[in-house]
Scaffold this active site. Sequence first.
Site, PDB file in Angstrom:
ATOM      1  N   GLY A   1     -32.896 -10.573 -14.010  1.00 50.38           N
ATOM      2  CA  GLY A   1     -34.065  -9.381 -13.882  1.00 50.38           C
ATOM      3  C   GLY A   1     -34.718  -9.322 -12.506  1.00 50.38           C
ATOM      4  O   GLY A   1     -34.910  -8.526 -12.043  1.00 50.38           O
ATOM      5  N   CYS A   2     -34.785 -10.614 -11.931  1.00 51.42           N
ATOM      6  CA  CYS A   2     -35.518 -10.882 -10.608  1.00 51.42           C
ATOM      7  C   CYS A   2     -34.382 -10.380  -9.574  1.00 51.42           C
ATOM      8  O   CYS A   2     -34.588  -9.776  -8.397  1.00 51.42           O
ATOM      9  CB  CYS A   2     -35.640 -12.324 -10.184  1.00 51.42           C
ATOM     10  N   THR A   3     -33.042 -10.595  -9.744  1.00 49.48           N
ATOM     11  CA  THR A   3     -32.189 -10.005  -8.933  1.00 49.48           C
ATOM     12  C   THR A   3     -32.074  -8.423  -9.103  1.00 49.48           C
ATOM     13  O   THR A   3     -32.096  -7.639  -7.844  1.00 49.48           O
ATOM     14  CB  THR A   3     -30.644 -10.307  -9.247  1.00 49.48           C
TER      15      THR A   3
ATOM     16  N   SER B   1     -35.067  -7.093  -7.126  1.00 49.43           N
ATOM     17  CA  SER B   1     -34.908  -7.457  -5.597  1.00 49.43           C
ATOM     18  C   SER B   1     -34.181  -6.347  -5.013  1.00 49.43           C
ATOM     19  O   SER B   1     -34.322  -5.953  -3.876  1.00 49.43           O
ATOM     20  CB  SER B   1     -34.769  -8.747  -5.371  1.00 49.43           C
TER      21      SER B   1
END
Length: 155
Positions: A46-48, A51
Site C-alpha cells: 500500500g505504501c509503495t 508513494s
Amino acid sequence: MTNRLEPGDEAPDFTLDDADGKPFTLSSLRGQRVILYFYPAAMTPGCTKESVDFEGALPDLAESGVAVVGVSPDAPAKLAKFKERDGLTFPLLSDPDRQTLQAYGAYGEKKLYGKVTVGVIRSTFVIDAAGRIEKAYYNVKATGHVARVRRELAL
C-alpha cells in the site's frame, strides 16, 4: 483519542532526518503549497502504491508549485532503499519516535482487519503557502488517494 488537525489550523513545524540522514524542516518550504503524507511502512504494497502515485503526479504538482513530502517511522537507511528501489525523488522523512506523526494526529488507534491496533494512521495534509492546513485526510486508502487529492485541488 488522537488529536486531529482541521483546515485553518497551523501546520506543526518539525525537523526530521531524510533518507540521507540530513535534517529537513517543514518550514523550509514556506511560501509554497505542500502535500505532506504519513504512511505506515516503506516497501509495503500500500505504501509503495501511494508513494509511486505521488511520484507519477510530481511533474504536474511541481508545475503548480506544490511540493510533496512523505513521513514514516522507518529508519533513514530503509527510506534510502525505498527511494532507490521505486525511483522516488521527493523527500522521505524518518520519524522513529513518532512525535511528528502524533502532532498531526496520524498515530494512534486504528482498525486493521476488524481488530483495534495502535499505529500509523495513513493521512495526508495539504498545507498552504502560509503554513496552514488547507485539507486534512485521515484513514485514507492508498489506491486512488493521489488521484482524489489532485481532483479536489484541481491539479
